[in-house]
Design a protein around this motif. Sequence first.
Motif, PDB file in Angstrom:
ATOM      1  N   MET A  96       0.825  -1.208   0.000  1.00 29.56           N
ATOM      2  CA  MET A  96       0.000   0.000   0.000  1.00 29.56           C
ATOM      3  C   MET A  96       0.859   1.259   0.000  1.00 29.56           C
ATOM      4  O   MET A  96       0.595   2.207  -0.748  1.00 29.56           O
ATOM      5  CB  MET A  96      -0.937   0.007   1.211  1.00 29.56           C
ATOM      6  N   LEU A  97       1.889   1.270   0.862  1.00 29.48           N
ATOM      7  CA  LEU A  97       2.722   2.459   0.941  1.00 29.48           C
ATOM      8  C   LEU A  97       3.518   2.653  -0.341  1.00 29.48           C
ATOM      9  O   LEU A  97       3.676   3.778  -0.830  1.00 29.48           O
ATOM     10  CB  LEU A  97       3.667   2.374   2.140  1.00 29.48           C
ATOM     11  N   ALA A  98       4.001   1.558  -0.922  1.00 28.02           N
ATOM     12  CA  ALA A  98       4.717   1.661  -2.193  1.00 28.02           C
ATOM     13  C   ALA A  98       3.813   2.265  -3.265  1.00 28.02           C
ATOM     14  O   ALA A  98       4.242   3.134  -4.039  1.00 28.02           O
ATOM     15  CB  ALA A  98       5.220   0.284  -2.626  1.00 28.02           C
ATOM     16  N   ALA A  99       2.556   1.825  -3.295  1.00 23.67           N
ATOM     17  CA  ALA A  99       1.613   2.368  -4.282  1.00 23.67           C
ATOM     18  C   ALA A  99       1.381   3.851  -4.051  1.00 23.67           C
ATOM     19  O   ALA A  99       1.340   4.641  -5.004  1.00 23.67           O
ATOM     20  CB  ALA A  99       0.300   1.600  -4.226  1.00 23.67           C
ATOM     21  N   ARG A 100       1.231   4.239  -2.780  1.00 21.34           N
ATOM     22  CA  ARG A 100       1.010   5.664  -2.490  1.00 21.34           C
ATOM     23  C   ARG A 100       2.217   6.509  -2.850  1.00 21.34           C
ATOM     24  O   ARG A 100       2.087   7.685  -3.194  1.00 21.34           O
ATOM     25  CB  ARG A 100       0.664   5.861  -1.008  1.00 21.34           C
ATOM     26  N   GLU A 101       3.401   5.908  -2.780  1.00 16.48           N
ATOM     27  CA  GLU A 101       4.634   6.618  -3.125  1.00 16.48           C
ATOM     28  C   GLU A 101       4.971   6.497  -4.613  1.00 16.48           C
ATOM     29  O   GLU A 101       6.023   6.967  -5.053  1.00 16.48           O
ATOM     30  CB  GLU A 101       5.800   6.066  -2.294  1.00 16.48           C
ATOM     31  N   ASP A 154      10.528   0.153   6.132  1.00 19.66           N
ATOM     32  CA  ASP A 154      10.676   0.629   7.512  1.00 19.66           C
ATOM     33  C   ASP A 154       9.489   1.491   7.930  1.00 19.66           C
ATOM     34  O   ASP A 154       8.972   1.361   9.047  1.00 19.66           O
ATOM     35  CB  ASP A 154      11.977   1.424   7.669  1.00 19.66           C
ATOM     36  N   GLN A 155       9.029   2.361   7.039  1.00 16.91           N
ATOM     37  CA  GLN A 155       7.896   3.216   7.366  1.00 16.91           C
ATOM     38  C   GLN A 155       6.609   2.407   7.471  1.00 16.91           C
ATOM     39  O   GLN A 155       5.787   2.639   8.355  1.00 16.91           O
ATOM     40  CB  GLN A 155       7.731   4.316   6.322  1.00 16.91           C
ATOM     41  N   ALA A 156       6.444   1.449   6.568  1.00 10.41           N
ATOM     42  CA  ALA A 156       5.242   0.607   6.611  1.00 10.41           C
ATOM     43  C   ALA A 156       5.170  -0.162   7.924  1.00 10.41           C
ATOM     44  O   ALA A 156       4.096  -0.276   8.532  1.00 10.41           O
ATOM     45  CB  ALA A 156       5.232  -0.345   5.421  1.00 10.41           C
TER      46      ALA A 156
END
Length: 197
Positions: A96-101, A154-156
Amino acid sequence: MTQHFTTSPQNTDRDAHIRDAQNAVIARMKSDPSKARSTVKTNGHISEGLACHVTQGRFEMMLDMGRAMGGECAGLSPGFHGRAAIAACVAMAVKMLAARESVRFEAVDVSVEMDFDDAALFGLGSGHAAPLDTRIAIDVTTDAADSTVRGIVDQALAWDIWYLALRDPQQVSTRLSVHEPGRVPGGRRAQHGKKHQ
């Protein structure tokens, strides 16, 4: 964390859908922070045997223990679901975070490995019934730079609900109610054949 590289054509349609959907949720939370607070209730009911009928809203499933533990294998064990929740939640959080980034991750694979002292489950010995050690391996398939991947992972993890539930101490309370067989809370006679949770 292991990183793999791929030369597969990038199809970002699904990532764009994920990004747009989650940005819409984030926007609603920013406009009204009260929308970020929620309570979820899950119920488990056991009558005969060990099989537990678990419900949450319109969803339901059966969990059970193996025959060696007195169960009937009517469903997968709570331990399976616990590890599955961590593996899936970590994988989804990373994706999810990769997609948002706008960073394309072709695949995210997560394994959860736990060590146990099974004797502690029965109060034998001086061991602790909680997992003795937990190892989580994250494999990412992407063309992105290693530093970018590590930053996203790390952020996820810092934001991941079930990873944090496993890693960090929690405030947990319990409430016990005892009822006579054939009666429901409040003293009313239970209707024949009606299930109560």
